[in-house]
Design a protein around this motif. Structure first.
Motif, mmCIF file in Angstrom:
data_model
loop_
_atom_site.group_PDB
_atom_site.id
_atom_site.type_symbol
_atom_site.label_atom_id
_atom_site.label_comp_id
_atom_site.label_asym_id
_atom_site.label_seq_id
_atom_site.Cartn_x
_atom_site.Cartn_y
_atom_site.Cartn_z
ATOM 1 N N ALA A 1 8.797 2.736 -8.699
ATOM 2 C CA ALA A 1 8.200 3.523 -9.788
ATOM 3 C C ALA A 1 7.026 4.357 -9.283
ATOM 4 O O ALA A 1 6.885 5.528 -9.628
ATOM 5 C CB ALA A 1 7.759 2.599 -10.913
ATOM 6 N N LYS A 2 6.189 3.734 -8.419
ATOM 7 C CA LYS A 2 4.998 4.440 -7.942
ATOM 8 C C LYS A 2 5.388 5.603 -7.023
ATOM 9 O O LYS A 2 4.828 6.700 -7.116
ATOM 10 C CB LYS A 2 4.090 3.454 -7.189
ATOM 11 C CG LYS A 2 2.746 4.039 -6.812
ATOM 12 C CD LYS A 2 1.893 4.300 -8.044
ATOM 13 C CE LYS A 2 0.720 5.229 -7.752
ATOM 14 N NZ LYS A 2 -0.014 5.549 -8.996
ATOM 15 N N VAL A 3 6.364 5.354 -6.132
ATOM 16 C CA VAL A 3 6.801 6.425 -5.220
ATOM 17 C C VAL A 3 7.375 7.579 -6.038
ATOM 18 O O VAL A 3 7.082 8.747 -5.787
ATOM 19 C CB VAL A 3 7.839 5.893 -4.218
ATOM 20 C CG1 VAL A 3 8.487 7.036 -3.463
ATOM 21 C CG2 VAL A 3 7.181 4.927 -3.235
ATOM 22 N N ARG A 4 8.169 7.234 -7.031
ATOM 23 C CA ARG A 4 8.757 8.259 -7.891
ATOM 24 C C ARG A 4 7.656 9.086 -8.573
ATOM 25 O O ARG A 4 7.732 10.310 -8.656
ATOM 26 C CB ARG A 4 9.637 7.585 -8.942
ATOM 27 C CG ARG A 4 10.768 8.465 -9.453
ATOM 28 C CD ARG A 4 11.334 7.920 -10.747
ATOM 29 N NE ARG A 4 11.990 6.625 -10.596
ATOM 30 C CZ ARG A 4 13.284 6.474 -10.389
ATOM 31 N NH1 ARG A 4 14.058 7.524 -10.263
ATOM 32 N NH2 ARG A 4 13.827 5.274 -10.316
ATOM 33 N N GLU A 5 6.631 8.406 -9.016
ATOM 34 C CA GLU A 5 5.507 9.069 -9.698
ATOM 35 C C GLU A 5 4.801 10.051 -8.756
ATOM 36 O O GLU A 5 4.493 11.178 -9.144
ATOM 37 C CB GLU A 5 4.534 7.974 -10.163
ATOM 38 C CG GLU A 5 3.343 8.456 -10.971
ATOM 39 C CD GLU A 5 2.334 7.315 -11.147
ATOM 40 O OE1 GLU A 5 2.758 6.187 -11.504
ATOM 41 O OE2 GLU A 5 1.129 7.545 -10.892
ATOM 42 N N GLN B 1 0.859 -1.174 0.000
ATOM 43 C CA GLN B 1 0.000 0.000 0.000
ATOM 44 C C GLN B 1 0.899 1.229 0.000
ATOM 45 O O GLN B 1 1.844 1.307 0.792
ATOM 46 C CB GLN B 1 -0.872 0.036 1.267
ATOM 47 C CG GLN B 1 -1.789 -1.158 1.436
ATOM 48 C CD GLN B 1 -3.002 -1.095 0.514
ATOM 49 O OE1 GLN B 1 -3.340 -0.028 -0.012
ATOM 50 N NE2 GLN B 1 -3.626 -2.248 0.292
ATOM 51 N N ILE B 2 0.581 2.181 -0.872
ATOM 52 C CA ILE B 2 1.365 3.416 -0.896
ATOM 53 C C ILE B 2 0.443 4.587 -0.615
ATOM 54 O O ILE B 2 -0.546 4.799 -1.319
ATOM 55 C CB ILE B 2 2.072 3.591 -2.252
ATOM 56 C CG1 ILE B 2 3.046 2.421 -2.445
ATOM 57 C CG2 ILE B 2 2.810 4.922 -2.308
ATOM 58 C CD1 ILE B 2 3.832 2.484 -3.711
ATOM 59 N N LYS B 3 0.755 5.314 0.449
ATOM 60 C CA LYS B 3 -0.099 6.398 0.920
ATOM 61 C C LYS B 3 0.547 7.729 0.547
ATOM 62 O O LYS B 3 1.668 8.019 0.955
ATOM 63 C CB LYS B 3 -0.213 6.284 2.442
ATOM 64 C CG LYS B 3 -1.551 6.653 3.012
ATOM 65 C CD LYS B 3 -1.600 6.323 4.502
ATOM 66 C CE LYS B 3 -2.634 7.167 5.204
ATOM 67 N NZ LYS B 3 -4.018 6.880 4.798
ATOM 68 N N ASP B 4 -0.192 8.507 -0.237
ATOM 69 C CA ASP B 4 0.285 9.845 -0.618
ATOM 70 C C ASP B 4 -0.102 10.812 0.496
ATOM 71 O O ASP B 4 -1.246 11.253 0.587
ATOM 72 C CB ASP B 4 -0.360 10.249 -1.953
ATOM 73 C CG ASP B 4 0.084 11.617 -2.424
ATOM 74 O OD1 ASP B 4 0.506 12.440 -1.583
ATOM 75 O OD2 ASP B 4 -0.001 11.861 -3.650
#
Lengths: 546, 546
Positions: free
Chosen positions: B528-532, B493-496
């Motif tokens: 990739a997602k964190v970079r985005e 899970q990636i939380k912005d």
């Protein structure tokens, strides 16, 4: 009129044990620290810069009721009407100020708090050759985490840091040990509650390099006649106790020979297999099945020792578990034994630490003062210490961290040709006609606007020879000359001083004629020509060889 | 057993007047100094780092026979068997150590010697709000050149430096004056040999901003009743003498109104025409033909004054000639009055200098503590001083240099949004299952290897809320979460957190649904997602908004 007696002139000297740093000595260190800060930042560490001055009370170690509590530090008393001003002192390391800061700001800081600090520290010690009373330290610590992950992270970061500043993999090794393992050995020897003899054993272990195994045996037993003929009392241990200590310290030798074996550097394929095996093994008390007879012999026989040596000591077993946990975590991040090894032989500084300890050694050879080959040795060390802020708050706060020996690491980088020796001076524009200083200033402005390091000669321009001597002393790669004739023709003379020096040293007459070190170009081509000459010598606009 | 009385716990405080710098406070200053060093280097200046500690004898100003010669500095006596150790002190500026270094190493240093120095200095003064006893200085000096070209170069370098760190052209002005002009005015007043009254005049000039023209008239004449009702004795000058001083100090007002006029900022075409005209004019005693009635009125009527005010004083005329030479040299390098002006109204610090003096002011408005608009004001100053090493060697060595107020310049950059406020914290990988710490460490290793600032939570992971509070306190842009379910599915899970905060503050229910601040991605897509997400918020891998 009688001539007034003048005060004698002051001596222009640094105080004893202090020194100045010039030019590249300053910038090379700054660049190295900058690179290190980059790695620390990427790991989530935040910068902290405390003041150079602390209260003696906060620094600790010193008694406020002593008349002049400056043992080992530079200290003075604040001015105060009633003579009761605070005692202040220059910080002697970066850890004591961290303790003060964390105690002072703990409610505002994140917990855990990862911080790095870089800067000078001061020691009021007798100076000696190469031993200064002001020197740089570069520390990174994690405060408020008891997790072995904090220790593993510091070790991984240290490896990354060494590579980032220019120590290639294979030229360094980070050894990890745990203070509790030695405590376990002491407990198994029946010395758990005998602080005095435990301390004596540790001091003796530290002398291993100096007196060898036989000497350690004597010192642990009945005593020993030292080189000066004086008799040193022994610790008075039994033969069985002595064997345990010898088993422990001889680990160092075993590990050293292992690290030089081909297996240690064979990291093709699974770089971290070995650490994984180490971790498995540290948890059990026999060799993993997957370890063959001939493989990893040194390292694993060493670990085998340790299970025997700590015997039933709970603390010793805890130490071996912690080592295993650190090994697991490093393995998960891909740090193999080509970078980090579990090495129970690390004893240095153990007295201060409470858990994992680590040390970075550079493994390439250098020649010492007497021309003998020796390993470069340690450049960084650290470990876990749990009493950081207890003095201030009464509350134990776990912490772990590393300190890099800035001067030693910089010396190593010079040794490897990673810094130094390749920066030339600025381009020097000479002054042929002092009335046209504005023209010469315009030339350096053009060069600088193109990013080229350049200066105009600002001394007395009468003697041209002095100007060329100046350019030489500055290490200038190029000199620019524009006399009245050149000015009238709209040209400048450009002298390639590097080529000139080569020719003066080696060239035949033919070469001298064929490779003129001085050329005339239109004034408008000044920048292009200088750039061309710098490039021909492999220098960038700043005069550096990249 | 009686409980032993414990020593009271030490207070965790900085000494009075000292402070700590955290995180961006450290790195922003380091970056600014790094940029400044780049400009200085391009100008051919070499770094010098002296020790923080000097002998009191070398620092000067202090009498060796005084019991405790620490007036204004932090000083202490070296330990010594017979109590006659040297007195040592922390440096109070970077110029005194330069004098010592030049005297000590003059045979090995190039002449002229251009050097820069950056670092803390210490003052043993009463601390006050915003007034610290340790602060940074950043100096550049040229030692051993009497040429006005050295002064012009320092001014040009100062302009380049301000632009390099982020002060745009138009937001600063460098004013150049010459100490000899004021001396000339004093000579024309008949005070050449009257040191006492000359000093009194200079002190009075310095009070102009405080007491105004009328106040200065009173103080130069018969005296003045101050605000507290106390009577201040006057200098006792004649009316004619007073008029000369008023003519001199009112120059400041004239120049100020000139600088705000449209002509001053009209720099299209020949940016440096004006300086050229100033130079011509300084050499003559009437307006150049090319100067029309309405053009440059303020500035030229000011210069007109000065020729009158210095009258026949040779020193005064020399001062005007030197000003003209500096103006010529700057013109040749293209530095127009949009960057540097000849301004005889600069009086600050004149007592210390012997020739040209210069001051950099930031001209944009800020709001003061009471919400009133005022100009930001001075951030750097310097000038020529010729007695640098005479104390040590008996030989006068000309020198000129600049000192930048590091804290003030940094405050200005913050004010202009050039530094600060835009750096987020590291990506925080949370710990859902403490047994899988190795997995979380592997995640941060992946992120770091991609250059992304990242850390794993190292506190007690039991309470997940604490982990999110920690991420918040760290200013983390992103949190990564991998519980058992995610692990089994091979996802994270990636939380912005930035978007999350925005939504929490503003969003309608629809937006909340449409713009999920938390997404699930395969573990392999973590980087990739964190970079985005970072890119979507305009942040680079280090968390900075470029």
């Amino acid at each position: 009129m009688a001539k007034q007696k003048k005060a004698p002139r002051p001596r222009a000297v640094t105080p004893k044990g202090f020194r100045d740093y010039f030019g590249a000595q300053v910038t090379e260190r700054a660049e190295m620290l900058n690179r290190i800060a980059g790695v620390y930042h990427r790991y989530g560490f935040d910068a902290l810069e405390t003041s150079a001055v602390e209260t003696v009370e906060a620094l600790g170690k010193f008694l406020p009721d002593v008349d002049r509590p400056n043992e080992g530090v530079f200290a003075w008393q604040e001015d105060d009407e009633d003579g009761k001003g605070d005692w202040l002192a220059l910080r002697y390391d970066l850890t004591a100020p961290l303790a003060r800061v964390y105690a002072q700001h703990r409610n505002d800081l994140p917990t855990p708090y990862r911080r790095y600090a870089m800067g000078p520290v001061w020691r009021n010690e007798k100076p000696g050759p190469g031993r200064y009373r002001q020197f740089y330290q570069c520390d990174a610590d994690t405060v408020g985490s008891a997790s072995m992950a904090a220790d593993a992270e510091i070790c991984a970061m240290l490896a990354d840091t060494l590579e980032e500043v220019g120590i290639p993999r294979g030229d360094y090794i980070i050894r990890v040990n745990n203070r509790k393992v030695l405590n376990g050995v002491l407990e198994a020897m029946g010395l758990a509650d005998d602080e005095e003899r435990s301390a004596a054993v540790m001091r003796t272990i530290d002398k291993f390099d100096k007196v060898g195994e036989a000497g350690v045996r004597e010192l642990l037993g009945k005593g020993r006649l030292d080189a000066s003929g004086a008799y040193i009392d022994g610790v008075g241990l039994s033969d069985e106790q002595i064997e345990r200590v010898i088993g422990y310290v001889s680990a160092k030798e075993t590990t050293a020979s292992y690290l030089e074996s081909p297996e240690a550097s064979d990291t093709s394929g699974e770089v971290s297999t070995e650490l994984k095996l180490q971790a498995e093994y540290l948890r059990s008390d026999s060799l993993p099945d997957s370890v063959g007879e001939n493989r990893l012999e040194g390292q694993f026989s060493l670990l085998n020792h340790l299970h025997d040596l700590v015997a039933d000591s709970e603390e010793g077993k805890k130490g071996l578990d912690e080592l295993a946990e650190v090994a697991d975590l490093l393995e998960a991040q891909g740090y193999g034994p080509d970078r980090i090894v579990i090495d129970p032989s690390v004893v240095r500084g153990l007295g201060y630490y409470t858990g994992p300890v680590y040390e970075a050694e550079l493994t390439f050879d250098i020649l010492d003062d007497k021309g003998r080959k020796r390993q470069f040795g340690s450049v960084a060390g650290g470990g876990r210490y749990d009493d950081l802020v207890k003095r201030f708050t009464g509350q134990a706060v776990p912490a772990t961290g590393i300190s890099i020996g800035v001067d030693r690491l910089l010396a190593a980088l010079r040794e490897k040709g990673r810094v130094g020796g390749t920066e030339s001076g600025p381009v020097v524009v000479t002054v042929m006609d002092r009335e046209r200083m504005a023209d010469y200033q315009a030339m350096v402005a053009d060069l600088r606007n193109a990013g080229i390091r350049a200066e105009v000669y600002l001394g007395n321009p009468k003697n041209f020879g002095n100007q060329m001597k100046y350019a030489d002393r500055r290490g200038a790669p190029v000199a620019v000359i524009e006399g009245g004739d050149e000015h009238a023709k709209g040209v400048v003379q450009i002298k390639d001083l590097i080529l000139g020096a080569q020719i003066a040293e080696n060239a035949t007459l033919e070469e001298w004629k064929e490779r003129p070190s001085q050329v005339e170009v239109p004034r408008d081509d000044l920048v292009a020509k200088v750039r061309e000459i710098l490039a021909a010598h492999g220098l960038d606009a700043g005069g550096r060889a990249p």
